[in-house]
Design a protein around this motif. Structure first.
Motif, short mmCIF file in Angstrom:
data_model
loop_
_atom_site.label_atom_id
_atom_site.label_comp_id
_atom_site.label_asym_id
_atom_site.label_seq_id
_atom_site.Cartn_x
_atom_site.Cartn_y
_atom_site.Cartn_z
N ALA A 1 51.03 57.34 -1.22
CA ALA A 1 52.38 57.16 -2.35
C ALA A 1 52.86 56.26 -2.84
N GLN A 2 52.48 54.98 -2.07
CA GLN A 2 53.40 54.09 -2.93
C GLN A 2 52.46 53.39 -3.92
N ALA B 1 52.53 54.91 -11.58
CA ALA B 1 53.63 56.06 -12.26
C ALA B 1 55.06 54.90 -12.87
N ALA B 2 55.08 54.12 -12.56
CA ALA B 2 55.84 52.92 -13.34
C ALA B 2 55.15 52.14 -14.12
N GLY B 3 53.72 52.34 -13.62
CA GLY B 3 53.16 51.50 -14.68
C GLY B 3 52.59 49.90 -14.81
N GLU C 1 49.19 44.43 -10.22
CA GLU C 1 50.42 42.78 -11.72
C GLU C 1 51.37 43.92 -11.78
N THR C 2 52.16 42.91 -11.06
CA THR C 2 53.37 42.77 -10.52
C THR C 2 54.80 40.99 -11.75
#
Length: 73
Positions: A13-14, A20-22, A40-41
């Protein structure tokens, strides 16, 4: 800091939420002790990645052994 590791409460899920947040997945894999992904944050934390870790029982046991040993240091 190269990366910050965090233990997943629901890895699938994470990972789905990150995608989904790109958030791009730099590397994802499986080891005997865990499943993991480096995300990649860099836009949120320049120069740093987040590692999402799904610990398997042997890794949980290893970390418990390390914690117990550290309590006596």
């Amino acid at each position: 800091v190269h990366h910050i590791g965090t233990i997943a409460t629901d890895y699938d899920a994470q990972m789905a939420a990150a995608r989904a947040a790109g958030i791009a997945v730099v590397m994802e894999g499986e080891l005997p002790l865990s499943r993991f992904a480096y995300l990649e944050t860099d836009t949120a934390w320049p120069g740093t990645m987040v590692e999402l870790i799904a610990m398997r029982p042997p890794m949980v046991e290893l970390f418990a052994t390390i914690k117990a040993a550290a309590q006596g240091w």
